[in-house]
Design an enzyme around this catalytic site. Sequence first.
Site, short mmCIF file in Angstrom:
data_model
loop_
_atom_site.label_atom_id
_atom_site.label_comp_id
_atom_site.label_asym_id
_atom_site.label_seq_id
_atom_site.Cartn_x
_atom_site.Cartn_y
_atom_site.Cartn_z
CE1 TYR A 110 6.30 0.97 -46.10
CE2 TYR A 110 7.77 1.81 -44.41
CZ TYR A 110 7.44 0.84 -45.33
OH TYR A 110 8.25 -0.26 -45.49
CE LYS B 9 8.42 1.58 -49.00
NZ LYS B 9 9.56 1.38 -48.08
CB ILE C 202 10.39 4.00 -51.16
CG1 ILE C 202 9.99 5.47 -51.39
CG2 ILE C 202 11.38 3.90 -50.01
CD1 ILE C 202 9.30 6.12 -50.21
#
Length: 298
Positions: free
Chosen positions: A136, A164, A207
Amino acid sequence: MFKPTGVIPALVTPLDRNGNLLENALRNVIDYTISGGVHGLFILGSSGEIYGLTNEQKRRVVEITVDHTNGRVPVYCGASEITTRDCIQTAQMVQEVGGVSALSVLTPYFMTPTQSELTEHFKTIAKSTNLPIILYGNEARTQVKIEVATCEELSKFENIIGIKDSSGDMTRMAEYLRVTDRDTFSVMAGRDTLIYAGLCHGTTGAIASTANIAPKLVSDIYNAFMAGDYKKSLELQFKLAPLRLCIDKATFPVVLKEGLRMVGVDVGYAFEPAAEMTPESRRQLENVLKDLEIYQTI
């Protein structure tokens, strides 16, 4: 290996004014987002204020989410602490509770590791658990970038399955896609304004924090794209934009919680020192939600 797909809301953590977990409110937001057609749930992220939760609260959020979701959609969980040691502790707690499909690990914050240190950080966490790991990157909040070469190297690690990307840099997202194996590694949009653009380049979904408030709208960007209706998908992306632009009208994640309250799901408050929205910002959010036809008079 598990492959993350679709629109996955980065769920807020419902809290009272004293920072206590509101367990029934968490169940309510789970039901609200799943009924809106989301393809998974992501808990204990930055939207979920992981940075302020106690270890006991983190465990309880995982337990409630896994139990209440009851297999309706995959559950993803953040293990995003500052140090490698603490990330491992959270990862192992999540694995112990069970029922979670993958972990998301944010880059460290408050410290700025080199790319080689960052690589070892992610690899060490991945080695500590049997769960799949999603990298992330959110440098606007952490000041730590995941370079393309770092992503490429980590993508070859056995249980690191995706990233992400919340950088907002479309070139970098495209480079992540270019240098990794899309059969084994997923790139997911973390910037809600770039869901459609990401899908055009080959991302597997997003997301998305705005999917707390408008789960059907955000999910339908993905659904329309996958059905081949690219015009509709782009139209829905543009329709979402005013809501995403409202998110920065107060200290994160205050607007997410206020927006949920406006659509009929009371999730309480954010940790102090985050304060409530100004009357003007609240009016702007209210008007956006009325335009989206999801505002509820309470």
